[in-house]
Design a protein around this motif. Structure first.
Motif, PDB file in Angstrom:
ATOM      1  N   GLY A 532      30.145 -16.875  28.822  1.00  0.00           N
ATOM      2  CA  GLY A 532      30.011 -16.200  27.509  1.00  0.00           C
ATOM      3  C   GLY A 532      31.562 -16.215  26.782  1.00  0.00           C
ATOM      4  O   GLY A 532      31.750 -15.460  25.828  1.00  0.00           O
ATOM      5  N   ALA A 533      32.263 -17.343  26.664  1.00  0.00           N
ATOM      6  CA  ALA A 533      33.324 -17.455  26.169  1.00  0.00           C
ATOM      7  C   ALA A 533      33.116 -17.692  24.642  1.00  0.00           C
ATOM      8  O   ALA A 533      33.834 -17.484  23.859  1.00  0.00           O
ATOM      9  CB  ALA A 533      34.283 -18.630  26.528  1.00  0.00           C
ATOM     10  N   PHE A 534      31.705 -18.370  24.546  1.00  0.00           N
ATOM     11  CA  PHE A 534      31.451 -18.434  23.085  1.00  0.00           C
ATOM     12  C   PHE A 534      29.900 -18.662  23.193  1.00  0.00           C
ATOM     13  O   PHE A 534      29.303 -18.582  24.197  1.00  0.00           O
ATOM     14  CB  PHE A 534      31.900 -19.725  22.506  1.00  0.00           C
ATOM     15  N   ALA A 535      29.109 -18.756  22.051  1.00  0.00           N
ATOM     16  CA  ALA A 535      27.735 -18.475  22.111  1.00  0.00           C
ATOM     17  C   ALA A 535      27.062 -20.031  22.162  1.00  0.00           C
ATOM     18  O   ALA A 535      27.598 -20.788  21.612  1.00  0.00           O
ATOM     19  CB  ALA A 535      27.244 -17.928  20.844  1.00  0.00           C
ATOM     20  N   ALA A 536      25.783 -20.118  22.826  1.00  0.00           N
ATOM     21  CA  ALA A 536      25.000 -21.358  22.592  1.00  0.00           C
ATOM     22  C   ALA A 536      24.378 -21.351  21.160  1.00  0.00           C
ATOM     23  O   ALA A 536      23.727 -20.449  20.970  1.00  0.00           O
ATOM     24  CB  ALA A 536      24.021 -21.165  23.860  1.00  0.00           C
ATOM     25  N   ASN A 537      24.617 -22.711  20.512  1.00  0.00           N
ATOM     26  CA  ASN A 537      23.626 -22.757  19.300  1.00  0.00           C
ATOM     27  C   ASN A 537      23.056 -24.295  19.286  1.00  0.00           C
ATOM     28  O   ASN A 537      22.381 -24.505  18.426  1.00  0.00           O
ATOM     29  CB  ASN A 537      24.904 -22.837  18.250  1.00  0.00           C
ATOM     30  N   GLY A 538      23.146 -24.883  20.456  1.00  0.00           N
ATOM     31  CA  GLY A 538      22.286 -26.397  20.421  1.00  0.00           C
ATOM     32  C   GLY A 538      20.907 -26.278  20.350  1.00  0.00           C
ATOM     33  O   GLY A 538      20.264 -25.096  20.908  1.00  0.00           O
ATOM     34  N   LYS A 539      20.338 -27.251  19.922  1.00  0.00           N
ATOM     35  CA  LYS A 539      18.636 -27.361  19.800  1.00  0.00           C
ATOM     36  C   LYS A 539      18.443 -28.612  20.331  1.00  0.00           C
ATOM     37  O   LYS A 539      19.044 -29.768  19.975  1.00  0.00           O
ATOM     38  CB  LYS A 539      18.141 -27.249  18.459  1.00  0.00           C
ATOM     39  N   LEU A 540      17.172 -28.947  21.147  1.00  0.00           N
ATOM     40  CA  LEU A 540      16.778 -29.969  21.753  1.00  0.00           C
ATOM     41  C   LEU A 540      16.614 -31.084  20.846  1.00  0.00           C
ATOM     42  O   LEU A 540      15.871 -30.707  19.725  1.00  0.00           O
ATOM     43  CB  LEU A 540      15.561 -30.006  22.564  1.00  0.00           C
ATOM     44  N   PRO A 541      17.307 -32.525  21.026  1.00  0.00           N
ATOM     45  CA  PRO A 541      16.758 -33.448  19.945  1.00  0.00           C
ATOM     46  C   PRO A 541      15.451 -34.218  20.335  1.00  0.00           C
ATOM     47  O   PRO A 541      15.047 -35.164  19.483  1.00  0.00           O
ATOM     48  CB  PRO A 541      18.174 -34.290  20.023  1.00  0.00           C
ATOM     49  N   VAL A 542      15.121 -33.694  21.629  1.00  0.00           N
ATOM     50  CA  VAL A 542      13.804 -34.359  22.125  1.00  0.00           C
ATOM     51  C   VAL A 542      13.090 -33.501  22.628  1.00  0.00           C
ATOM     52  O   VAL A 542      13.522 -32.417  22.975  1.00  0.00           O
ATOM     53  CB  VAL A 542      14.069 -35.846  22.914  1.00  0.00           C
ATOM     54  N   SER A 543      11.664 -33.771  22.770  1.00  0.00           N
ATOM     55  CA  SER A 543      10.846 -33.096  23.715  1.00  0.00           C
ATOM     56  C   SER A 543      10.884 -33.244  25.072  1.00  0.00           C
ATOM     57  O   SER A 543      10.896 -34.409  25.602  1.00  0.00           O
ATOM     58  CB  SER A 543       9.573 -32.915  23.080  1.00  0.00           C
ATOM     59  N   ILE A 544      10.639 -32.376  25.739  1.00  0.00           N
ATOM     60  CA  ILE A 544      10.545 -32.374  27.277  1.00  0.00           C
ATOM     61  C   ILE A 544       9.346 -31.967  27.610  1.00  0.00           C
ATOM     62  O   ILE A 544       8.834 -30.775  27.965  1.00  0.00           O
ATOM     63  CB  ILE A 544      11.462 -31.489  28.107  1.00  0.00           C
TER      64      ILE A 544
END
Length: 963
Positions: A532-544
């Motif tokens: 929790g030093a910073f927030a997660a913001n990424g989004k998957l670029p491909v489907s799993i």
């Protein structure tokens, strides 16, 4: 034109046009009018040049330029320094400025040693802030410009809809045509801002191939509608955005070219009819490498090159036989299978591009400071932001991330994959205790994981290049599922997200983070994300599969735990901070201390964490950041004070209370009316200290009396003072009797005293009915993740990680190693209110940061903001007392050097006898920690104190503030 159902496009703007169009036309015309046929043909070639080969290769390139008028080079492997030298050499012998190309999709590091590596496109595809990708393009453009590179063969426009694609994969921004397009446009705009031409590849689309065109001719057996809707989508958009060039791929696409043996790169249907006429592209058209099997298997090298020009390409990338190609092109001109008008068309475009690139005013590459200019701190800052914003949380079933309530967590780390995960583990350990658990077989592993309630599994695969295998081994898949069946698992994938396609079920895996690459930075930042030093913001670029769709990503929040970064990220100068190394050399050379730790943070971000020297003068073990020091008087503000604050909030120990109120046994003593506020301010007329141990020694021999000590522990002698030295249990009463009876100082005023903290220990233990060490651990350290901060360190740590403090020849007569240095604290069994605490600098910083954040840290409120303010106040300033309540404060008297004199009046901290120091400044946001064993070999070693080295380092840190 071949007849198919692509929508007709209006002719697009020419991306090769310069701002000064008229001057560009004049320059191009003047050159065209002076060129021979051979010189024009030479402009069509871009040949490979290496900076790591021998003189024979240099002679070959020289001949290509001087004899065959080759007008363009693509530099491959080598070093930037040698490339710059060769660049200047080759440019100097060329009649016309050479266009220098480079294949640097993720930075110059793709080909050159000692240059910068940014993340791969798949990683960038997870970022939802396209302005960061534009910045990446800008930085790469700056690097290219600095090294004399005019065209970089990037971005990859392939929409990677085939997870098994062997050559694109991580090189693609992902499977979404919109995301690929947006990222490519942002990158292109950034790079072309610096007049380094971008190159969209691999036209018409290499993202859904199952084979590698370096080795064979891949087949794309799709109809025209499919190609138009997916593969060509990014090209149409990026043409509107002004990309300067396109690379034609070696592919077999029956719906575009009916000849199955003719690669699309050599097809007029594709290069002229589709790319130029249908899609209206006016920029440079360059073949993919003509040394690749996808093209080279078609015919002879010269015939392939001629076919490429006839198809509509402007430039031949890596032609295999320049002399033969020159001959066959000239023959084609004679036979009218290739017209001079067609030749002029491409040559004019190449010259226009050279003008756009600034080659009309060519300047050699400056060799000075080349390495520094290609490896800048600005690049480090951007790299951090790119990686930080890519990290993607795709499952968080129990809301495990970010970790909270650390006092309730017992966390194990298990590594899977064949690459190193050391940087991940090291950073995890900055936040709390993490145990590495491994075994040779699954049964043993499960047994060893039994005590843990959370298991972090790091899947680490090679980060060498994007084509390396990212797949799990069968055994690893079994182990993953078996661990997840019994334990709460946090899976962190340091590899392509496609690796998760092998996982049959995600049901039992509670938390999944995708970190995309196994770089040092990805490992470090991912660990910080988990806490929790910073927030997660990424989004998957491909489907799993159907489990996690492209564009999916959970967001988290910051818990206000410390982040670990570089100085410039918090506007500190790394250059200025190097002065600390010079001061460190003086400390070590003049033997002021055998070793020490320095940590500095700003606004909750640690930008300096470094250890120097050795544990002792024997230089057998270097100091590490995880090693623990005897904190001496820092114990007052790191153990006693937070508990006193808590007790004050709970009205158990009010500031206005007198000593007799909190310790009734002090009624009818000379200290009965002394208030808590006065004691904390060192204004209570208490004596500075009492050498209690001397009363237990023979007055003649100076030896410890058998009346008080035993070499063996027993019920009577159970207070451990040092190794094989135990004090009589009842002697504690004598210590408090001495304090009660000792005379008060006659004069009112400031006098630093340890005695009050002996009393606070008693009061706290009575109020909370727990020993001080357990109380402070339960209330603060455990939940803060301060697992390296403790009393009685030998009960928790191996002796090898504890720094010795002194060779005692006056009381304990041994090396003090793992037992408290302070004699009075030792006589209390190592747990006292004024001394006894051990820690590394990192955990000291956690407490100080909690104070700086007004009592909040790690998602938890420990103390009220008003409590912090109340204790960080001078109550007797009019009496010339600089101290707050417990906290030391900046000096009032300029002759007293409690600090560097450079910190604000709001700042606070403390120093310790063993050579420790910590300070926090709300105004600058800086927390500073210095830990040493300056008392080694003995406490008469006062060089560190006399030289004010601790505050000189504080001054350097303050001076390093940029703004």
């Amino acid at each position: 034109m071949i007849g198919f159902a692509f929508k007709a496009q209006s002719q697009r703007v020419d991306p090769l046009l310069a701002n000064d169009l008229e001057a560009q036309e004049i320059w191009v015309d003047s050159i065209m009018n002076s060129m021979s046929i051979d010189e024009k043909i030479g402009q069509l070639f871009m040949i490979q040049a290496y900076s790591n080969l021998d003189q024979k290769h240099e002679d070959f390139i020289t001949e290509m330029i001087t004899k065959y008028h080759v007008g363009n080079l693509i530099f491959m492997q080598g070093t930037p320094q040698k490339q710059a030298v060769l660049n200047n050499k080759y440019q100097s012998i060329s009649k016309l400025p050479l266009m220098v190309g480079f294949d640097g999709e993720w930075g110059l590091d793709m080909r050159l040693e000692d240059t910068y590596r940014f993340p791969w496109n798949m990683t960038l595809g997870a970022i939802r802030n396209d302005s960061l990708v534009k910045k990446f393009g800008e930085h790469l453009g700056q690097h290219c410009k600095r090294l004399g590179i005019h065209i970089n063969f990037a971005p990859v426009l392939d929409v990677n809809v085939n997870p098994e694609n062997p050559i694109i994969g991580n090189r693609s921004f992902g499977e979404s045509k919109e995301n690929v397009t947006q990222k490519a446009i942002a990158f292109t705009q950034g790079m072309q801002k610096y007049k380094v031409m971008a190159n969209g590849k691999h036209f018409p689309g290499h993202g859904d191939t199952a084979s590698d065109s370096h080795h064979t001719l891949p087949l794309l057996d799709f109809d025209k509608a499919r190609l138009d809707s997916i593969e060509l989508y990014p090209y149409k958009k990026i043409f509107d955005a002004g990309i300067g060039s396109v690379m034609t791929a070696h592919l077999n696409i029956p719906s575009l070219e009916s000849n199955p043996s003719l690669p699309t790169s050599l097809s007029k249907n594709v290069v002229t009819n589709l790319l130029q006429q249908e899609l209206g592209f006016n920029g440079l058209i360059i073949t993919d490498g003509l040394n690749m099997k996808g093209a080279s298997d078609y015919s002879t090298s010269a015939e392939i090159d001629l076919a490429a020009i006839q198809a509509g390409n402007d430039m031949l990338l890596i032609p295999q036989d320049v002399p033969a190609t020159v001959n066959i092109i000239k023959q084609g001109l004679l036979l009218n299978t290739l017209t001079e008008e067609r030749l002029n068309f491409s040559v004019r475009k190449i010259l226009k591009a050279k003008y756009w690139m600034g080659l009309n005013n060519y300047k050699p590459v400056v060799l000075e400071n080349l390495h520094e200019d290609l490896n800048r701190v600005e690049d480090d800052l951007l790299h951090r932001e790119l990686v930080k914003n890519s990290l993607t949380l795709i499952k968080n079933e129990k809301q495990s991330i970010p970790f909270s309530n650390l006092e309730k967590q017992k966390i194990a780390y298990v590594k899977l994959g064949d690459a190193n995960g050391g940087d991940f583990l090291k950073m995890l350990k900055n936040y709390t205790k993490i145990d590495v658990v491994n075994a040779n077989n699954l049964s043993d592993l499960k047994d060893r994981l039994e005590p843990y309630n959370k298991v972090i599994i790091g899947f680490h695969k090679s980060n060498n290049h994007p084509w390396k295998s990212y797949k799990f081994k069968s055994k690893e898949l079994v182990w993953l599922q078996e661990i997840a069946r019994e334990k709460e698992v946090i899976l962190d994938v340091f590899a392509s997200p496609y690796s998760m396609l092998q996982i049959k079920s995600f049901t039992n895996i509670e938390t999944i983070v995708v970190s995309y690459q196994n770089s040092k930075l990805a490992q470090e930042l991912s660990a910080q994300l988990l806490f929790g030093a910073f927030a997660a913001n990424g989004k998957l670029p491909v489907s799993i599969k159907e489990d996690f769709k492209e564009g999916f990503g959970l967001q988290t929040y910051s818990l206000s735990r410390m982040e670990y970064t570089i100085p410039e990220a918090v506007n500190m100068s790394s250059v200025k901070l190097k002065e600390i190394d010079s001061l460190a050399s003086v400390i070590l050379e003049e033997k002021m201390a055998p070793g020490f730790q320095v940590l500095a943070a700003r606004n909750g971000k640690v930008f300096l964490q470094k250890s120097y020297g050795y544990h002792t003068d024997k230089k057998e073990r270097e100091v590490r950041n995880s090693d623990v020091y005897d904190l001496a008087s820092l114990t007052k503000i790191l153990a006693s004070l937070p508990l006193i604050m808590k007790a004050e909030e709970e009205e158990k120990i009010p500031l206005s209370a007198s000593l007799q109120d909190i310790l009734p046994s002090f009624r009818n003593t000379n200290k009965a009316e002394v208030s808590v506020k006065e004691i904390l301010s060192h204004f209570g007329r208490l004596k500075s200290w009492i050498p209690f141990y001397k009363a237990t020694q023979d007055s003649i021999t100076g030896l410890n009396s058998d009346q008080f000590y035993s070499r063996r522990k027993s019920k009577t002698y159970d207070v451990k003072v040092a190794e094989n030295l135990y004090l009589k249990h009842s002697y504690k009463d004598s210590i408090y009797k001495y304090i009660k009876e000792v005379e008060q100082r006659e004069r009112e005023g400031y006098k630093y005293s340890d005695l009050g903290y002996y009393l606070f220990k008693e009061a706290l233990e009575e109020k909370y009915e727990k020993p001080l060490n357990k109380l402070v651990d339960e209330e603060f350290y455990a939940s803060l993740g301060a697992d390296r901060m403790t009393y009685l360190p030998l009960k928790k740590f191996h002796k090898s990680v504890i720094i010795p403090s002194e060779k005692d020849d006056y009381y304990r007569n041994q090396l003090i190693h793992g037992n408290v240095h302070d004699m009075g604290a030792a006589m209390l069994g190592g747990v006292a209110g004024h001394a006894g605490l051990f820690s590394n600098a990192n955990d000291v910083a956690k407490i100080m940061q909690m104070y700086l954040q007004k009592g909040f840290y790690g998602g938890r409120r420990y103390l009220k903001p008003e409590t912090i303010d109340k204790f960080n106040t001078r109550y007797y300033e009019d009496k010339k007392v600089r101290r707050g309540l417990g906290f030391d404060k900046p000096q009032l008297n300029p002759k007293v050097e409690a600090t560097c004199g450079c910190v604000s009046n709001e700042s606070f901290g403390h120093s310790g006898f063993t050579g420790t120091y910590t300070w926090a400044d709300p105004q600058s946001g800086i927390v500073y920690v210095f830990l040493s064993n300056r008392t080694y070999p003995n406490m008469s070693n006062r060089g560190l104190v006399r030289s004010n080295m601790r505050t000189k380092i504080q001054q350097v840190i303050q001076d390093a503030i940029i703004n």
